[in-house]
Design a protein around this motif. Structure first.
Motif, PDB file in Angstrom:
ATOM      1  N   UNK A 113       0.827  -1.205   0.000  1.00  0.00           N
ATOM      2  CA  UNK A 113       0.000   0.000   0.000  1.00  0.00           C
ATOM      3  C   UNK A 113       0.862   1.256   0.000  1.00  0.00           C
ATOM      4  N   UNK A 114       0.348   2.310  -0.647  1.00  0.00           N
ATOM      5  CA  UNK A 114       1.039   3.600  -0.639  1.00  0.00           C
ATOM      6  C   UNK A 114       0.008   4.707  -0.508  1.00  0.00           C
ATOM      7  N   UNK A 115       0.240   5.606   0.435  1.00  0.00           N
ATOM      8  CA  UNK A 115      -0.592   6.802   0.589  1.00  0.00           C
ATOM      9  C   UNK A 115       0.272   7.977   0.144  1.00  0.00           C
ATOM     10  N   UNK A 116      -0.027   8.538  -1.040  1.00  0.00           N
ATOM     11  CA  UNK A 116       0.814   9.598  -1.602  1.00  0.00           C
ATOM     12  C   UNK A 116       0.463  10.980  -1.060  1.00  0.00           C
ATOM     13  N   UNK A 117       0.524  11.119   0.236  1.00  0.00           N
ATOM     14  CA  UNK A 117       0.214  12.393   0.890  1.00  0.00           C
ATOM     15  C   UNK A 117       1.292  12.680   1.920  1.00  0.00           C
ATOM     16  N   UNK A 118       1.920  13.829   1.794  1.00  0.00           N
ATOM     17  CA  UNK A 118       2.931  14.211   2.774  1.00  0.00           C
ATOM     18  C   UNK A 118       2.257  14.503   4.114  1.00  0.00           C
ATOM     19  N   UNK A 177      -2.454   7.437  12.645  1.00  0.00           N
ATOM     20  CA  UNK A 177      -1.382   8.249  13.219  1.00  0.00           C
ATOM     21  C   UNK A 177      -0.690   9.068  12.131  1.00  0.00           C
ATOM     22  N   UNK A 178      -0.453   8.445  10.998  1.00  0.00           N
ATOM     23  CA  UNK A 178       0.218   9.141   9.899  1.00  0.00           C
ATOM     24  C   UNK A 178      -0.608  10.331   9.415  1.00  0.00           C
ATOM     25  N   UNK A 179      -1.873  10.101   9.123  1.00  0.00           N
ATOM     26  CA  UNK A 179      -2.720  11.161   8.571  1.00  0.00           C
ATOM     27  C   UNK A 179      -2.977  12.288   9.567  1.00  0.00           C
ATOM     28  N   UNK A 180      -2.910  11.985  10.860  1.00  0.00           N
ATOM     29  CA  UNK A 180      -3.125  13.027  11.864  1.00  0.00           C
ATOM     30  C   UNK A 180      -1.829  13.753  12.233  1.00  0.00           C
ATOM     31  N   UNK A 181      -0.706  13.327  11.645  1.00  0.00           N
ATOM     32  CA  UNK A 181       0.569  13.959  11.930  1.00  0.00           C
ATOM     33  C   UNK A 181       1.207  13.518  13.242  1.00  0.00           C
ATOM     34  N   UNK A 182       0.686  12.449  13.833  1.00  0.00           N
ATOM     35  CA  UNK A 182       1.203  11.972  15.116  1.00  0.00           C
ATOM     36  C   UNK A 182       2.242  10.856  14.990  1.00  0.00           C
ATOM     37  N   UNK A 183       2.612  10.542  13.776  1.00  0.00           N
ATOM     38  CA  UNK A 183       3.605   9.498  13.557  1.00  0.00           C
ATOM     39  C   UNK A 183       4.984  10.118  13.719  1.00  0.00           C
TER      40      UNK A 183
END
Length: 83
Positions: free
Chosen positions: A13-18, A70-76
């Motif tokens: 899987x790849x989420x192409x969002x910084x 966590x990634x999408x919320x910036x908590x990673x």
């Protein structure tokens, strides 16, 4: 699959969002029990991390969902563990 141009070891899987300090998120999905990374998968994850991506092996849906949230919320914080 390699005849179709698929490279061995590339994550599923790849989420192409910084988000945060990462350019995107790669996830290699593994089953919860008995899932094991191949040497190619270990190499790809290490390469992607060096290039500024978050890259994880996730064991089961719940683990993947946690990492994505966590990634999408910036908590990673780090690209080097499974959570």
């Amino acid at each position: 699959m390699t005849a179709q141009g698929v490279k061995p070891g590339v994550p599923d899987l790849f989420i192409p969002r910084a988000a945060g300090k990462f350019h995107g998120l790669f996830i290699e999905m593994k089953r919860e029990k008995g899932g094991k990374l191949s040497p190619h998968q270990v190499e790809w994850i290490a390469l992607l991390r060096r290039e500024g991506y978050a890259a994880y092996a996730c064991y089961g849906f719940d683990n993947a969902r946690l990492v994505i949230e966590k990634y999408l919320s910036g908590r990673l914080e780090c690209g080097n563990s499974t959570t």
